[in-house]
Each structure stands twice: as structure tokens, then as C-alpha cells.
Design an enzyme around this catalytic site. Structure first.
Site, PDB file in Angstrom:
ATOM      1  CE  LYS A   1      -1.552   2.316   3.364  1.00 18.99           C
ATOM      2  NZ  LYS A   1      -2.056   2.728   4.669  1.00 18.99           N
TER       3      LYS A   1
ATOM      4  CG  ASP B   1      -7.154   3.755   2.757  1.00 20.57           C
ATOM      5  OD1 ASP B   1      -8.137   3.367   2.088  1.00 20.57           O
ATOM      6  OD2 ASP B   1      -7.097   4.894   3.259  1.00 20.57           O
TER       7      ASP B   1
END
Ligand code: SF4
Length: 233
Positions: free
Chosen positions: A121, A139
Site C-alpha cells: 500500500k 487502505d
């Protein structure tokens, strides 16, 4: 409406709602962004931004983070969750950036994910925001919204959500879509109190329609007594 048409409608709606969605972490270069995203794990962007005001004033380049004892760096980021392991990762990351990349944060995804504290991420956020490479970082907000809108299945992993979004969203819209999904999740389709009654996507959102039924709302309220811990950054 097929899956692509549904996605198009969602993208256009998000564009109308959040035309200026952007990365809310303060930074002025790729290195600062990498540090900020690393700090943001399980912590809100707001808290990170408060800490980085003075942090980026004191530490401007990788050498600066290595010039202080670990304990001093820990103290400088102590308001952030997991500050000890994050401080340790920052120093290790800085050592590698200096030794292997001449002091500059690398621009390739696979190079970034080799750095301590940098996962998929974080690497997606850095390549897309700092180097202009299209990416969809998933997220907590992107995952929750994607699942509520049935763009992904409830038990899909974060990686599966990312792959499904990459298939549905045109590549040149990946980065902006990432920001808009975050804004949508942070300010509208919130974890505990989604704004279903005024949601422009209610027509195509089964989750929202379920929540609008009185019996289900009651059930949701009961469940809310035992909230799950989530990163609500
Ligand atoms: S209807 Fe509710 S659950 Fe569905 S996207 Fe909108 S706010 Fe989220």
C-alpha cells in the site's frame, strides 16, 4: 447495468462529489512522502500531519535521521502509534536509501517494497503521488467502500480488492480514484455512520438499502456495541 457501467457511474459520481480529492499527508518530496506514509500505518493522516510539521523541519534528508540516537527519533514521533518500530524502520530505511540509492527514494514499486516498513500500500501511494505511476492503494477506506458497493466480495483480501479495482477502473484514473474512494470513505461512507439516506449511490448499493430498513438499522446498532478496531486514517 453491467459491472463496467456500474463502475463508470460510481467514478462519475465520486468525481462530482470530490473533484479535488488528493493525498492529505503533508510532504514536499518523495522522501518526505515515504516517511509520512510509513508513519500513517494504523494512525490518522491528521495526527501524522501534526507530527511532521516539526519532524520535517528537523530531518530534511536520510542522513539527518541517522545522525541522532534511535531514542531521540522515537521521542520526536512518540505521538504516533507503534512509534518505536516505526522509528527503527525509518533509520533502517534511511541506511538503505543512502547505501543503495545514493540518498534518493527509489521510484520502482519492487524497490520500495524492499525497504523496511514499506508494504504494498505504501509503495502504491509513493509511486502514484511522487512519481506519477498509476496505482490504486487499498487502505481501510478503499477496502470498506469497495466491499459496501459490491465492487469486491466481503471476504476478499486487500490484494484481491486492488486487483478487482484495477480491472474495473481505467488505468489513467487509478490514482485519482484511489483519492476519491478515500475521501468518499472518510467523509461520506464512514465506517460507523455512513450517510446512506443522502447517498447519491444508494440506488445501486445493496448494503445501503439494507441499512435503510428499520430492522437492519436496529441490528447494526446492536452490533455497534462491539466495534471492530480499524485504521480510520
Ligand atoms: S448507500 Fe450507504 S453504504 Fe452504500 S455507498 Fe452510500 S453511504 Fe456507503
Amino acid at each position: 447495468m453491467n459491472a463496467k457501467q456500474k463502475m463508470r457511474h460510481i467514478l462519475d459520481t465520486l468525481a462530482e462529489m470530490f473533484p479535488d480529492a488528493h493525498c492529505e499527508l503533508r510532504h514536499s518530496n518523495p522522501f518526505e512522502l515515504t516517511i509520512a506514509v510509513l508513519l500513517s500505518a494504523q494512525c490518522t493522516d491528521e495526527t501524522v500531519n501534526k507530527v511532521t510539521v516539526s519532524l520535517f523541519e528537523k530531518y530534511k534528508k536520510p542522513e539527518d535521521y541517522l545522525a541522532v540516537p534511535l531514542e531521540e527519533l522515537e521521542q520526536d514521533i512518540r505521538r504516533i502509534g507503534l512509534f518505536r518500530s516505526k522509528a527503527s524502520n525509518i533509520q533502517k530505511l534511511c541506511r538503505i536509501v543512502i547505501d543503495k540509492y545514493d540518498g534518493d527514494v527509489p521510484s520502482k514499486h519492487e524497490q520500495l517494497t524492499e525497504l523496511p516498513g514499506v508494504g504494498r500500500k505504501t509503495a502504491n501511494v509513493v509511486v502514484s503521488n511522487a512519481f506519477g505511476v498509476p496505482a490504486i492503494a487499498v487502505d481501510t477506506h478503499v477496502e470498506r467502500v469497495s466491499k459496501r458497493l459490491a465492487l469486491a466480495k466481503p471476504d476478499d483480501t486487500v490484494l484481491e480488492v486492488e486487483k478487482k479495482l484495477m480491472k474495473l477502473v481505467p488505468m489513467d484514473e487509478w490514482t485519482l480514484t484511489h483519492h476519491r474512494l478515500i475521501f468518499f470513505g472518510r467523509y461520506h461512507c464512514k465506517a460507523q455512520n455512513p450517510q446512506c439516506p443522502i447517498c447519491p449511490l444508494l440506488d445501486l448499493c445493496k448494503e445501503g438499502q439494507k441499512r435503510m430498513k428499520p430492522g437492519i438499522v436496529k441490528k447494526t446498532k446492536n452490533k455497534a456495541m462491539k466495534p471492530k478496531i480499524a485504521n480510520e486514517g
